[in-house]
Design an enzyme around this catalytic site. Structure first.
Site, short mmCIF file in Angstrom:
data_model
loop_
_atom_site.label_atom_id
_atom_site.label_comp_id
_atom_site.label_asym_id
_atom_site.label_seq_id
_atom_site.Cartn_x
_atom_site.Cartn_y
_atom_site.Cartn_z
N LYS A 195 -0.52 -1.22 -2.73
CA LYS A 195 -1.39 -2.35 -2.45
C LYS A 195 -1.65 -3.22 -3.69
CE LYS A 195 -2.45 -0.80 1.81
NZ LYS A 195 -1.86 0.54 1.96
C1 LIG Z 1 -1.26 1.11 3.13
C2 LIG Z 1 -0.35 2.25 2.88
C3 LIG Z 1 0.73 2.54 3.72
C4 LIG Z 1 0.99 1.74 4.98
O1 LIG Z 1 1.37 0.42 4.70
P1 LIG Z 1 1.28 -0.71 5.84
O2 LIG Z 1 1.60 -1.98 5.16
O3 LIG Z 1 -0.15 -0.66 6.32
O4 LIG Z 1 2.23 -0.34 6.90
C5 LIG Z 1 1.58 3.56 3.38
N1 LIG Z 1 1.37 4.31 2.27
C6 LIG Z 1 0.32 4.09 1.44
C7 LIG Z 1 0.14 4.97 0.26
C8 LIG Z 1 -0.57 3.05 1.71
O5 LIG Z 1 -1.60 2.84 0.88
#
Ligand SMILES: *Cc1c(COP(=O)(O)O)cnc(C)c1O
Length: 500
Positions: free
Chosen positions: A116
């Protein structure tokens, strides 16, 4: 400057806004998501140039195609601000080679140790620049619903950013101890963190309802404030994610890998944002063959891609990969918009069915299109733990629980299709964010004690370095311990903002 890129709403094609408007607004008034009317195309020439550039310059090039209402100086300020100095070794998205044509795209070298950060280090710059461009003088209130990682990444990104306030809601029982600690100890003058009784979908629905509540919007407006979103419903979250798929391809080229038949991409998926960015990259000319959508026991997407029926009326599992514990994958709406050839009336109809009945089914022709691009699979917690152990023992690669889901589903894909072309597996979090589960996979007998004892035990056994930001949490003070019911969310927001 001529604006070439237009964004419309996935639920109303008569909407047409610039990138800056799409980013500062976050979500369209009709509750649809902003989507590009057409995609920029990258050619062999572009990739030839990009492969010799560093990440920051690759990012400026790709973002410039989407954010063509930003000047070069503005883009430079945003991208340099986001990616220089905040990531280990100034390498936001390194590609690590494993055996058998597998490449791990590690996206967790930023300040909060999850992918993120790639978007949320940049979004505050994009958002404040966009609001300024729109001539707005209102303060922006960022509302976030998080399944764990978005919350912390958004808090880090927006902490003490002028002209912003940030409010994060997370499910009290749905995040890892480390994720909770990261959020509850957040510093900054403009931050508020609140746990809710409920799961991520409750938090996300609550936030969406606050966004679309006209009475609240009016009261904010009167107070000189406006909402925006740092969730992946915001276009400003998605576009930075497209960059690392372009960058991964450039790295394959640079390393002289054989990609004439394309390469596959595996993404551990929850809200469908990350994999959607890969889909856009594919449509822009990155030679991606198959997109492999990996889910945990909350396998609503697996079922959808395999059957055409999306049905959220099912048991919700709290898993060891909590950032994927989601039953309403909001970005799927953008995929439907593309697959239905930008038919916003059709998308609106499907989304209404979802909100009224919790399910919808797509047409066969659309299902076939989806299946020609996507492969979907899922695995439960037990398989996740086995996969962590297997990759540590066989490849000396330590992965977190989410990435393990991706590796497991990739093996299912190879077994089913025999397709062994080069594959990029997206590694979405540092294993130390989920030490308890990772330790359980590797050393079940050491799986006890407090969070930091487990971090130490894991480090001792694996010799993989512990990220600094995790080490620092040990002595951090808890600032936020509020828990509320979902119905109380609007009041919490108004109280924090001091709106009577
Ligand atoms: C948010 C997240 C996901 C999922 O990603 P999306 O974009 O919501 O599909 C997978 N792994 C981790 C560690 C995350 O923080």
């Amino acid at each position: 400057m001529a604006v070439l890129m237009i964004y419309t709403s996935s639920r109303n094609s008569s909407v047409g806004v610039s990138a800056a408007e799409a980013i500062s607004q976050g979500i369209s008034e009709d509750s649809g998501l902003f989507v590009p009317v057409s995609l920029p195309i990258l050619t062999g020439n572009d990739f030839g140039k990009l492969k010799d550039l560093n990440y920051i310059d690759r990012a400026k090039y790709v973002l410039g195609k989407f954010l063509d209402d930003f000047t070069d100086e503005e883009l430079d300020r945003c991208v340099t601000g986001a990616y220089s100095g905040n990531f280990d070794d100034d390498q936001p998205a390194p590609l690590k080679k494993l055996k058998n044509n597998k490449y791990m795209l590690e996206l967790w070298h930023g300040p909060t140790c999850a992918f993120k950060d790639l978007a949320l280090q940049l979004l505050p710059f994009l958002l404040t620049a966009s609001v300024k461009k729109e001539g707005g003088n209102k303060k922006t209130v960022i509302l976030v619903a998080t399944s764990g990682d978005t919350g912390k990444a958004a808090l880090e990104g927006f902490c003490d950013v002028e002209g912003t306030e940030i409010i994060v809601f997370y499910p009290q029982k749905g995040v890892s101890p480390m994720q909770k600690l990261q959020m509850s100890t957040q510093q900054g003058e403009n931050v508020f963190v609140c746990a809710i009784e409920g799961n991520f979908d409750d938090a996300q629905t609550g936030v969406k309802q606050i966004f679309t509540n006209t009475e609240i919007a009016q009261r904010l407006n009167d107070a000189g404030l406006q909402f925006s979103s740092a969730n992946s419903i915001n276009w400003g979250r998605l576009v930075p994610q497209i960059v690392y798929y372009v960058s991964a391809y450039c790295d394959l080229l640079k390393n002289g890998e054989e990609t004439k038949d394309g390469f596959n991409v595996v993404v551990p998926t929850g809200n469908f944002g990350n994999i959607l960015a890969a889909f856009y990259a594919k449509n822009m000319g990155v030679p991606i063959n198959r997109l492999i959508c990996a889910s945990n026991a909350n396998n609503v997407l697996t079922e959808f891609i395999n059957s055409g029926c999306y049905n959220k009326n099912r048991r919700f599992y709290t898993s060891i990969s909590p950032s994927m514990d989601i039953l309403i994958s909001s970005n799927l709406e953008r995929l439907l918009f593309e697959m239905y050839e930008k038919d916003s009336a059709k998308v609106k109809d499907l989304m209404e069915q979802l909100s009224q009945h919790g399910k919808y089914t797509v047409d066969n022709s659309v299902l076939e299109k989806i299946q020609s691009v996507f492969f979907a699979g899922c695995c439960d917690d037990e398989q996740t733990l086995k996969t962590i152990k297997k990759y540590f023992d066989d490849d000396n690669y330590l992965c977190d629980t989410h990435t393990a889901v991706a590796l497991n589903v990739y093996e299912q894909f190879v077994a089913k299709t025999g397709d062994t072309r080069p594959t990029v597996i997206v590694s979405t979090a540092s294993p130390y964010k989920f030490s308890q589960s990772v330790l359980k996979a590797l050393l079940p007998e050491k799986n006890c004690g407090d969070e930091f004892e487990m971090v130490e035990a894991l480090n001792e056994y694996t010799k993989v370095a512990v990220p600094n930001s995790i080490k620092k949490l040990r002595d951090a003070k808890v600032k936020f311990d509020v828990v509320c019911e979902r119905q109380e969310m609007p009041q919490k927001v108004l109280d924090y903002l001091n709106i009577k």
